[in-house]
Design an enzyme around this catalytic site. Structure first.
Site, mmCIF file in Angstrom:
data_model
loop_
_atom_site.group_PDB
_atom_site.id
_atom_site.type_symbol
_atom_site.label_atom_id
_atom_site.label_comp_id
_atom_site.label_asym_id
_atom_site.label_seq_id
_atom_site.Cartn_x
_atom_site.Cartn_y
_atom_site.Cartn_z
ATOM 1 N N ASP A 89 75.212 16.110 41.140
ATOM 2 C CA ASP A 89 75.642 17.511 41.146
ATOM 3 C C ASP A 89 77.123 17.647 40.796
ATOM 4 O O ASP A 89 77.928 16.762 41.082
ATOM 5 C CB ASP A 89 75.388 18.096 42.551
ATOM 6 C CG ASP A 89 75.416 19.614 42.534
ATOM 7 O OD1 ASP A 89 75.283 20.215 41.445
ATOM 8 O OD2 ASP A 89 75.583 20.212 43.608
ATOM 9 N N ASN B 108 65.601 24.503 38.212
ATOM 10 C CA ASN B 108 66.549 24.608 37.091
ATOM 11 C C ASN B 108 66.000 25.428 35.926
ATOM 12 O O ASN B 108 66.748 25.856 35.042
ATOM 13 C CB ASN B 108 66.971 23.213 36.588
ATOM 14 C CG ASN B 108 67.928 22.500 37.525
ATOM 15 O OD1 ASN B 108 68.028 21.274 37.519
ATOM 16 N ND2 ASN B 108 68.658 23.251 38.342
HETATM 17 C C1 FPP Z 1 73.666 19.271 38.188
HETATM 18 O O1 FPP Z 1 74.947 19.802 37.961
HETATM 19 C C2 FPP Z 1 73.241 18.481 37.018
HETATM 20 C C3 FPP Z 1 72.145 18.742 36.252
HETATM 21 C C4 FPP Z 1 71.207 19.837 36.521
HETATM 22 C C5 FPP Z 1 71.829 17.940 35.050
HETATM 23 C C6 FPP Z 1 72.032 16.475 35.220
HETATM 24 C C7 FPP Z 1 71.843 15.767 33.946
HETATM 25 C C8 FPP Z 1 72.628 14.767 33.544
HETATM 26 C C9 FPP Z 1 73.751 14.221 34.306
HETATM 27 C C10 FPP Z 1 72.295 14.069 32.290
HETATM 28 C C11 FPP Z 1 71.511 12.835 32.661
HETATM 29 C C12 FPP Z 1 70.485 12.544 31.664
HETATM 30 C C13 FPP Z 1 69.451 11.688 31.842
HETATM 31 C C14 FPP Z 1 68.494 11.441 30.719
HETATM 32 C C15 FPP Z 1 69.196 10.988 33.116
HETATM 33 P P1 FPP Z 1 75.124 21.371 38.051
HETATM 34 O O2 FPP Z 1 74.970 21.929 36.682
HETATM 35 O O3 FPP Z 1 74.210 21.918 39.077
HETATM 36 O O4 FPP Z 1 76.611 21.482 38.501
HETATM 37 P P2 FPP Z 1 77.243 22.669 39.350
HETATM 38 O O5 FPP Z 1 76.656 22.562 40.726
HETATM 39 O O6 FPP Z 1 78.688 22.339 39.320
HETATM 40 O O7 FPP Z 1 76.897 23.955 38.656
#
Ligand code: FPP
Length: 248
Positions: free
Chosen positions: A20, A68
């Site tokens: 996250d 999501n």
């Molecule tokens: C959460 O951060 C992250 C995600 C929903 C996406 C995670 C994906 C990756 C790190 C790429 C990895 C790829 C593979 C193929 C494993 P957020 O967007 O919720 O962050 P925030 O809480 O700051 O909004």
């Protein structure tokens, strides 16, 4: 020959990570959220390499939750594109390192090219046994329990040991329970991740945004885990998680 005493260090067999903080990492830099996810992919590479080198046998990453889907369309599309290119780019190295890739979650609504890449990557890496890298895409813990319950009931609710038999219907069938669950980004919640599988997991919350996570922080996490006394509802610490739960 000098006698060396290797200090036994409890290594989690199964580490799960809620990656996250990508969005906030990007916003703090005046960048697009998709830039945060791209930076998050770099951290993912680092974490997979580091934890495989440490000998962790199962690593589950929460990359896209059932919830999501509710994000803006551009962000969801950017994530899908990132997943397609990441699978394509990373597969050869994963195979070379002996890592098997497995996806869990409801993939039926994903774009066809992503679904194809996922199946191909699973097949191409299926014989690897150094580490199982489980990527949760379209995953929700409640979804998992409901889909397992449906199939279990359809099979006539089999099994003398209902808990372990039921677990064979979860998307993580055959994998050990989660020992260590790490969440980055400062929030302290499980957010519908591996609800059944993390029943006895040690929970580690790190404030660092996922793209900024370092091997050193992961190492500290493993050291912290090794210092934990896992009792599984008993009075004395248990040596072996599954044994303890089975005997309880
Ligand atoms: C959460 O951060 C992250 C995600 C929903 C996406 C995670 C994906 C990756 C790190 C790429 C990895 C790829 C593979 C193929 C494993 P957020 O967007 O919720 O962050 P925030 O809480 O700051 O909004």
């Amino acid at each position: 020959m000098p006698v060396t005493h290797k200090v036994p260090q409890a290594l989690p067999a199964h580490v799960a990570i809620i990656m996250d903080g990508n969005g906030r990492w990007a916003e703090a830099r005046g960048q697009q959220r998709a830039d945060g996810h791209r930076a998050g992919l770099e951290a993912t590479r680092l974490a997979v390499r580091f934890l495989a080198e440490q000998g962790v046998r199962t690593l589950t990453l929460f990359a896209f939750s059932s919830e999501n889907w509710g994000r803006p369309r551009e962000e969801v599309e950017a994530l899908f594109e990132l997943f397609v290119s990441a699978i394509e780019a990373e597969l050869p190295e994963l195979v070379e390192r002996g890592i098997a890739l497995r996806f869990i979650g409801d993939r039926a609504s994903f774009p066809p090219d992503l679904q194809t890449r996922m199946s191909e990557a699973e097949q191409a890496s299926a014989d690897n046994d150094r580490m199982c890298l489980v990527v949760a895409l379209g995953y929700g813990g409640r979804w998992d329990i409901v889909q397992a319950a449906r199939r279990w009931v359809a099979d006539g609710a089999p099994g003398a040991d209902a808990e372990s038999d039921f677990a064979d219907y979860l998307s993580t069938a055959g994998l050990p329970d989660v020992d260590l669950l790490i969440r980055t980004g400062g929030e302290r919640r499980i957010s519908n991740f591996l609800l059944w599988q993390a029943a006895y997991a040690e929970l580690l919350f790190i404030d660092t945004f996922w793209p900024d996570v370092t091997a050193d922080e992961l190492r500290q996490g493993l050291t912290w885990y090794a210092s934990r006394q896992r009792r599984f509802g008993r009075v004395r610490p248990a040596e072996d998680a599954r044994e303890a739960v089975r005997d309880a």
